[in-house]
Design an enzyme around this catalytic site. Structure first.
Site, PDB file in Angstrom:
ATOM      1  N   GLN A   1       0.833  -1.199   0.000  1.00 54.61           N
ATOM      2  CA  GLN A   1       0.000   0.000   0.000  1.00 54.61           C
ATOM      3  C   GLN A   1       0.872   1.255   0.000  1.00 54.61           C
ATOM      4  OE1 GLN A   1      -2.312   0.590   3.569  1.00 54.61           O
ATOM      5  NE2 GLN A   1      -1.068  -0.819   4.763  1.00 54.61           N
TER       6      GLN A   1
ATOM      7  N   TYR B   1       0.565   4.635   0.747  1.00 53.75           N
ATOM      8  CA  TYR B   1      -0.262   5.602   1.462  1.00 53.75           C
ATOM      9  C   TYR B   1       0.593   6.707   2.077  1.00 53.75           C
ATOM     10  CZ  TYR B   1      -4.551   2.735   1.290  1.00 53.75           C
ATOM     11  OH  TYR B   1      -5.667   2.049   0.899  1.00 53.75           O
ATOM     12  N   SER B   2       1.306   6.376   3.166  1.00 59.59           N
ATOM     13  CA  SER B   2       2.029   7.379   3.948  1.00 59.59           C
ATOM     14  C   SER B   2       3.098   8.084   3.127  1.00 59.59           C
ATOM     15  CB  SER B   2       2.677   6.725   5.169  1.00 59.59           C
ATOM     16  OG  SER B   2       1.707   6.202   6.040  1.00 59.59           O
TER      17      SER B   2
ATOM     18  N   SER C   1       5.380  -1.430   3.471  1.00 57.38           N
ATOM     19  CA  SER C   1       5.747  -2.814   3.762  1.00 57.38           C
ATOM     20  C   SER C   1       5.831  -3.629   2.483  1.00 57.38           C
ATOM     21  CB  SER C   1       4.713  -3.447   4.696  1.00 57.38           C
ATOM     22  OG  SER C   1       4.607  -2.738   5.903  1.00 57.38           O
TER      23      SER C   1
ATOM     24  N   GLU D   1      -7.488  -3.013   7.764  1.00 62.87           N
ATOM     25  CA  GLU D   1      -6.119  -3.100   8.273  1.00 62.87           C
ATOM     26  C   GLU D   1      -6.100  -3.133   9.792  1.00 62.87           C
ATOM     27  OE1 GLU D   1      -1.819  -0.892   7.624  1.00 62.87           O
ATOM     28  OE2 GLU D   1      -3.641   0.307   7.492  1.00 62.87           O
TER      29      GLU D   1
END
Length: 419
Positions: free
Chosen positions: A141, A143-144, A178, A261
């Protein structure tokens, strides 16, 4: 709250236990396939261990699919077993007795799959769900970002439409991703409209990680592993058909993914106190009152999480979807991990300074202490979970956000000092 299996679940548990006994090796007693809890002497050593873990997960997922146990609660129309969430929870409990895991595939199975089934098109589901169930595709993912962690809606990665082709051109940077170095595909959040408030101008994309313009750089953690990565996107072309949901309305879609999640993190970990009792006995400290008190604190968290899990399982068995209680479980899992690791090292005393195969538990306590802080950040920080609990469970007033209704263009200019 149901503390025992219904007759139907008891029959399902017996069937699952019998099948697992014939197809899975028994649990060896060591933490299995959780590479972010392991140390590595080099990037090469970690990459080799990660590949081995990934191949084992893919093989086990293929075995599950062949045996009819993959995605138990997914509807049959999407390739699942068509069972209940309660059955899925029971099967997960039974799997803890065996040395098997689909850990490296969890982002796809537990986050991407449910999101696509709810928000994706029929074409997107047909393309991506079968490879997930077969163990053929790994997801991450995106995202951050360096300036958008807890406040994810402040992300700056931009996606601009190519009017000639309809594709989207994405440029930006993501961090703490990750398994990006082994992922085949990614779910990506990017800003597609800077003239809307920050929550309203974000779009949810599916991205092939082999697309030109994507660079993955591993991040070495303090426990020695390379589980997380930073990802750079330089004019990455994403087809228009890879938008999930509506353009500029990705924040609605991401809520599904984030809730999944938190439930995934909150539902993991198993018992920690039992291992601490065994460690205390091996070190001759089982009668130490201070050690016993610390173990009792971990046991209390074990039991709270077990009862919360039973409560959630009873709810989903009745057809009630998981709610904000996932935030409580995620918060407590992180706290327990940190407390259990501290207790393990306190029991070991000076031996807690050692690492490697010769240490108690092969150094798992040391590695868990170094890794525990990650659980307090990933999937939403402790403070994010506390806010969710305060607002959605306790009914307290929402925290005021001055930039909530301000066009993102203006907040960016103020942050950069250009206005």
């Amino acid at each position: 709250m149901e503390l025992q299996d219904t007759p139907e679940l008891a029959a399902f548990r017996a069937e699952a236990r019998t099948w697992l006994a014939g197809h899975a090796p028994p649990f060896s007693g060591r933490v299995k396939h959780r590479l972010h809890f392991e140390s590595a002497e080099s990037a090469e050593a970690y990459e080799e261990a990660e590949r081995a873990s990934l191949e084992a997960a893919k093989a086990w997922q293929a075995t599950l699919r062949a045996g009819g146990w993959a995605a138990i609660a997914w509807p049959e129309a999407f390739g699942g077993r068509g069972g209940t969430p309660g059955q899925e929870a029971v099967f997960a409990e039974e799997c803890e007795r065996f040395d098997v895991s689909v850990g490296p595939l969890m982002i796809g199975l537990k986050m991407v799959g449910p999101t696509l089934m709810r928000h994706g098109t029929s074409a997107q589901c047909a393309e991506h769900l079968p490879p997930l169930l077969n163990g053929e595709r790994v997801w991450c993912q995106l995202y951050s970002e360096p300036g958008a962690g807890s406040d994810l809606a402040s992300l700056r990665t931009r996606a601009v439409r190519d009017e000639a082709t309809g594709d989207w051109i994405v440029t930006g940077q993501k961090v703490w991703t990750s398994s990006a170095q082994v992922a085949d595909w990614a779910i990506l959040l990017a800003r597609t409209n800077i003239d809307l408030p920050k929550h309203q101008g974000i779009t949810y994309f599916l991205v092939d990680m082999r697309t030109p313009g994507i660079e993955v750089r591993p991040l070495r953690q303090m426990n020695g592993s390379y589980h997380f990565n930073e990802v750079f996107l330089d004019e990455v072309r994403v087809p228009a058909g890879n938008v999930v949901g509506e353009v500029d309305a990705g924040w609605k879609v991401v809520h599904t993914t984030l809730a999944a999640e938190r439930a995934m993190i909150g539902g993991g970990g198993g018992e920690r106190a039992r291992a601490l009792v065994e460690l205390a006995r091996s070190r001759g400290r089982i009668d130490d009152p201070v050690v016993r008190q610390h173990i009792a604190e971990v046991f209390t968290l074990d039991e709270i999480l077990r009862f919360l899990g039973l409560r959630m399982r009873a709810a989903i068995t009745r057809g009630v979807p998981p709610g904000p209680e996932a935030s409580i479980m995620k918060l407590l899992v992180a706290r327990r991990a940190h407390r259990a690791a501290e207790t393990a090292l306190a029991i070991e005393g000076p031996h807690g300074l050692l690492v490697g195969e010769a240490t108690a538990g092969h150094g798992s306590g040391q590695q868990q202490l170094l890794s525990a802080q990650g659980l307090r950040i990933g999937g939403g920080t402790d403070f994010i979970q506390l806010n969710a609990i305060a607002e959605r469970i306790l009914g307290l007033p929402r925290q005021r956000h001055p930039d909530k209704d301000v066009p993102f263009r203006m907040t960016t200019a103020q942050r950069d000092g250009s206005e």
